[in-house]
Scaffold this motif. Structure first.
Motif, PDB file in Angstrom:
ATOM      1  N   MET A 109       0.848  -1.196   0.000  1.00 33.84           N
ATOM      2  CA  MET A 109       0.000   0.000   0.000  1.00 33.84           C
ATOM      3  C   MET A 109       0.888   1.253   0.000  1.00 33.84           C
ATOM      4  O   MET A 109       0.633   2.213  -0.729  1.00 33.84           O
ATOM      5  N   GLY A 110       1.957   1.223   0.819  1.00 30.77           N
ATOM      6  CA  GLY A 110       2.891   2.350   0.869  1.00 30.77           C
ATOM      7  C   GLY A 110       3.513   2.613  -0.495  1.00 30.77           C
ATOM      8  O   GLY A 110       3.642   3.767  -0.923  1.00 30.77           O
ATOM      9  N   GLY A 111       3.880   1.529  -1.195  1.00 28.06           N
ATOM     10  CA  GLY A 111       4.483   1.680  -2.520  1.00 28.06           C
ATOM     11  C   GLY A 111       3.510   2.322  -3.501  1.00 28.06           C
ATOM     12  O   GLY A 111       3.890   3.183  -4.306  1.00 28.06           O
ATOM     13  N   LEU A 112       2.269   1.905  -3.409  1.00 28.70           N
ATOM     14  CA  LEU A 112       1.241   2.479  -4.291  1.00 28.70           C
ATOM     15  C   LEU A 112       1.055   3.977  -4.010  1.00 28.70           C
ATOM     16  O   LEU A 112       1.001   4.801  -4.928  1.00 28.70           O
ATOM     17  N   VAL A 113       1.001   4.325  -2.725  1.00 23.22           N
ATOM     18  CA  VAL A 113       0.819   5.734  -2.350  1.00 23.22           C
ATOM     19  C   VAL A 113       2.028   6.552  -2.807  1.00 23.22           C
ATOM     20  O   VAL A 113       1.889   7.684  -3.286  1.00 23.22           O
ATOM     21  N   GLU A 114       3.213   5.962  -2.687  1.00 23.81           N
ATOM     22  CA  GLU A 114       4.433   6.655  -3.133  1.00 23.81           C
ATOM     23  C   GLU A 114       4.344   6.940  -4.641  1.00 23.81           C
ATOM     24  O   GLU A 114       4.679   8.034  -5.089  1.00 23.81           O
ATOM     25  N   ARG A 115       3.878   5.970  -5.403  1.00 28.09           N
ATOM     26  CA  ARG A 115       3.739   6.180  -6.844  1.00 28.09           C
ATOM     27  C   ARG A 115       2.686   7.255  -7.127  1.00 28.09           C
ATOM     28  O   ARG A 115       2.869   8.102  -8.009  1.00 28.09           O
TER      29      ARG A 115
ATOM     30  N   LEU B  11      -1.554   6.608   5.510  1.00 25.95           N
ATOM     31  CA  LEU B  11      -1.259   6.355   4.084  1.00 25.95           C
ATOM     32  C   LEU B  11      -2.462   6.735   3.217  1.00 25.95           C
ATOM     33  O   LEU B  11      -2.317   7.325   2.154  1.00 25.95           O
ATOM     34  N   GLU B  12      -3.638   6.400   3.706  1.00 26.05           N
ATOM     35  CA  GLU B  12      -4.849   6.732   2.930  1.00 26.05           C
ATOM     36  C   GLU B  12      -4.997   8.239   2.786  1.00 26.05           C
ATOM     37  O   GLU B  12      -5.380   8.742   1.736  1.00 26.05           O
ATOM     38  N   ARG B  13      -4.670   8.967   3.852  1.00 29.92           N
ATOM     39  CA  ARG B  13      -4.772  10.433   3.810  1.00 29.92           C
ATOM     40  C   ARG B  13      -3.707  11.020   2.889  1.00 29.92           C
ATOM     41  O   ARG B  13      -3.938  12.044   2.246  1.00 29.92           O
ATOM     42  N   ILE B  14      -2.543  10.393   2.814  1.00 29.79           N
ATOM     43  CA  ILE B  14      -1.536  10.853   1.837  1.00 29.79           C
ATOM     44  C   ILE B  14      -2.113  10.644   0.437  1.00 29.79           C
ATOM     45  O   ILE B  14      -1.946  11.480  -0.453  1.00 29.79           O
ATOM     46  N   GLY B  15      -2.828   9.530   0.265  1.00 28.71           N
ATOM     47  CA  GLY B  15      -3.507   9.287  -1.016  1.00 28.71           C
ATOM     48  C   GLY B  15      -4.474  10.423  -1.351  1.00 28.71           C
ATOM     49  O   GLY B  15      -4.531  10.890  -2.495  1.00 28.71           O
TER      50      GLY B  15
ATOM     51  N   ILE C 286      -6.210  10.418  -9.906  1.00 25.66           N
ATOM     52  CA  ILE C 286      -7.525  10.556  -9.270  1.00 25.66           C
ATOM     53  C   ILE C 286      -8.268   9.212  -9.315  1.00 25.66           C
ATOM     54  O   ILE C 286      -8.836   8.770  -8.315  1.00 25.66           O
ATOM     55  N   ALA C 287      -8.190   8.545 -10.479  1.00 26.60           N
ATOM     56  CA  ALA C 287      -8.868   7.251 -10.614  1.00 26.60           C
ATOM     57  C   ALA C 287      -8.208   6.186  -9.734  1.00 26.60           C
ATOM     58  O   ALA C 287      -8.864   5.248  -9.273  1.00 26.60           O
ATOM     59  N   GLY C 288      -6.905   6.327  -9.492  1.00 29.46           N
ATOM     60  CA  GLY C 288      -6.162   5.310  -8.719  1.00 29.46           C
ATOM     61  C   GLY C 288      -6.439   5.353  -7.231  1.00 29.46           C
ATOM     62  O   GLY C 288      -6.102   4.414  -6.507  1.00 29.46           O
ATOM     63  N   ASP C 289      -7.064   6.427  -6.764  1.00 25.59           N
ATOM     64  CA  ASP C 289      -7.266   6.571  -5.321  1.00 25.59           C
ATOM     65  C   ASP C 289      -8.161   5.489  -4.729  1.00 25.59           C
ATOM     66  O   ASP C 289      -7.990   5.095  -3.582  1.00 25.59           O
ATOM     67  N   HIS C 290      -9.102   4.992  -5.535  1.00 25.99           N
ATOM     68  CA  HIS C 290     -10.020   3.990  -4.984  1.00 25.99           C
ATOM     69  C   HIS C 290      -9.259   2.716  -4.594  1.00 25.99           C
ATOM     70  O   HIS C 290      -9.656   1.990  -3.693  1.00 25.99           O
ATOM     71  N   GLN C 291      -8.128   2.479  -5.298  1.00 29.86           N
ATOM     72  CA  GLN C 291      -7.319   1.296  -4.973  1.00 29.86           C
ATOM     73  C   GLN C 291      -6.663   1.472  -3.596  1.00 29.86           C
ATOM     74  O   GLN C 291      -6.623   0.535  -2.790  1.00 29.86           O
ATOM     75  N   VAL C 292      -6.179   2.686  -3.329  1.00 30.39           N
ATOM     76  CA  VAL C 292      -5.608   3.000  -2.012  1.00 30.39           C
ATOM     77  C   VAL C 292      -6.681   2.814  -0.940  1.00 30.39           C
ATOM     78  O   VAL C 292      -6.442   2.160   0.089  1.00 30.39           O
ATOM     79  N   ASN C 293      -7.867   3.365  -1.185  1.00 33.62           N
ATOM     80  CA  ASN C 293      -8.970   3.236  -0.224  1.00 33.62           C
ATOM     81  C   ASN C 293      -9.314   1.777   0.041  1.00 33.62           C
ATOM     82  O   ASN C 293      -9.531   1.373   1.183  1.00 33.62           O
ATOM     83  N   GLY C 294      -9.367   0.995  -1.030  1.00 32.87           N
ATOM     84  CA  GLY C 294      -9.700  -0.423  -0.899  1.00 32.87           C
ATOM     85  C   GLY C 294      -8.679  -1.164  -0.052  1.00 32.87           C
ATOM     86  O   GLY C 294      -9.034  -2.024   0.768  1.00 32.87           O
ATOM     87  N   MET C 295      -7.395  -0.803  -0.245  1.00 32.22           N
ATOM     88  CA  MET C 295      -6.353  -1.452   0.554  1.00 32.22           C
ATOM     89  C   MET C 295      -6.507  -1.120   2.026  1.00 32.22           C
ATOM     90  O   MET C 295      -6.314  -1.974   2.888  1.00 32.22           O
TER      91      MET C 295
END
Lengths: 236, 236
Positions: free
Chosen positions: B28-34, B99-103, B55-64
């Motif tokens: 999840m951290g790696g995804l947020v970093e990207r 991490l989600e809030r960084i997203g 913007i579209a990728g944020d739902h993946q962060v939320n799901g994690m």
């Protein structure tokens, strides 16, 4: 699972511990609510003394967060809660994080009240005050829903935040117009803008707490879901 | 307690579950970093397509976030962890919130990249880009410290945030001057200001994660304490 829980509760001691921790969260919520009211009063009256009182009071909010978190960890380790008891502890640890952040928002508002330049900008403060009263009512209602663990009220309050968001957008537009008309006032208007932002964030934090209430009552994590899905989960 | 833990670990399964959940947080951290890197790239190039991707990728962060939280609750209920295992789970549930809030901050930055008016304000974006690179390095180092559960590095990173805060203050002053010189540009400059604010918040979130690392390693909650106290707690 639920049966095991019941047996534990018969011992009485565990039940008392859960009641105690719930009460402590509500006490923390009451303190944060007072901090919010006083920071808004300090801002609308530009009362430096009251503002300093709010700023000084934040360490008490912080201390409560740490103490309640510690107690939650102790209860998990000692009582090994399951099902709804575990959900209660999880909801509490999340709720206190948001309450602490509302406390930080109060400090932000109180710091704005210390900006002496604002005594020439009193009309700008009226809009913040109105939005602030709205946020205070929302926090009060959220803490009520938390005390009664009422998921339906929590859902209503969750929806209510969009009204606060619209008020906030109106204020930002107002501040923007004001800055364009009087560019020399930009530094102090930006200070008002940060206060408005802090008030708007109080609404978001209340939304988060409403989600934890729903999680506790319904056992469903409704974060990042639509109102349609939420209502389905709540059988409304 | 620690002995009981050891016995549980001998079964192997519990250990594997803890490793798995740690890996998921790092993913999840790696995804947020990207997301952060791409949102900053989108902003400096005003690349609308890349911004939409973030913007579209944020739902993946939320799901994690939701999935990892659920797994943590499951592990607590099933394994009844104590001592350092419990601290690990608690640290993880708190880390993923940040991490989600960084997203969310990445979405804010990406939305700014969609503001077409900014193509006349490219010089303003350079400062944000520099601060953004700094925040990205800080996030990367924080995730490294998390992977190695290194409390000393976490403390160093915690201190590092004050540099990011100073950069942010410099940018706010720059934006303020700019608005005073060209009041017609105020709406788009405010958009840049929100992006700067979002970057600054990334640093605060990293600080929070560093506090959870220290809590896990040292068993001490160092939130709201001074560096002097932290160093004492860490025996530095």
């Amino acid at each position: 699972m639920e049966n095991m829980n019941l047996n534990k509760h018969i011992s009485g001691q565990f039940s008392a511990e859960l009641d105690d921790i719930r009460n402590r969260v509500l006490t923390m919520g009451g303190l944060v609510e007072r901090q919010l009211e006083e920071s808004l009063n300090a801002l609308s009256a530009l009362d430096a003394e009251l503002a300093q009182k709010v700023i000084a009071g934040d360490h008490q909010v912080n201390g409560m967060e740490v103490a309640i978190d510690e107690e939650c960890a102790r209860i998990i380790a000692k009582r090994q809660p399951a099902a709804s008891d575990l959900r209660l502890i999880i909801s509490i640890t999340k709720t206190i994080t948001d309450l602490e952040r509302i406390g930080d928002a109060c400090v932000r508002i109180a710091k704005t009240a210390l900006d002496k330049r604002l005594k020439n900008q009193k009309p700008l403060l009226v809009s913040i005050e109105n939005m602030g009263r709205h946020a205070t009512r929302m926090l009060h209602a959220t803490l009520d829903a938390l005390a009664r663990m009422d998921a339906e009220v929590a859902l209503e309050l969750h929806k209510e935040d969009s009204k606060l968001d619209r008020e906030y957008e109106g204020i930002i537009r107002q501040l923007m117009t004001y800055m364009m008309e009087d560019p020399r006032a930009i530094p102090e208007v930006l200070d008002v803008l940060w206060a408005a932002r802090a008030v708007e964030r109080v609404g978001d934090r209340c939304q988060n707490i409403c989600e934890y209430i729903i999680y506790y009552v319904k056992g469903k994590d409704v974060r990042h879901t639509s109102y349609e899905e939420m209502e389905k989960d709540l059988n409304l």
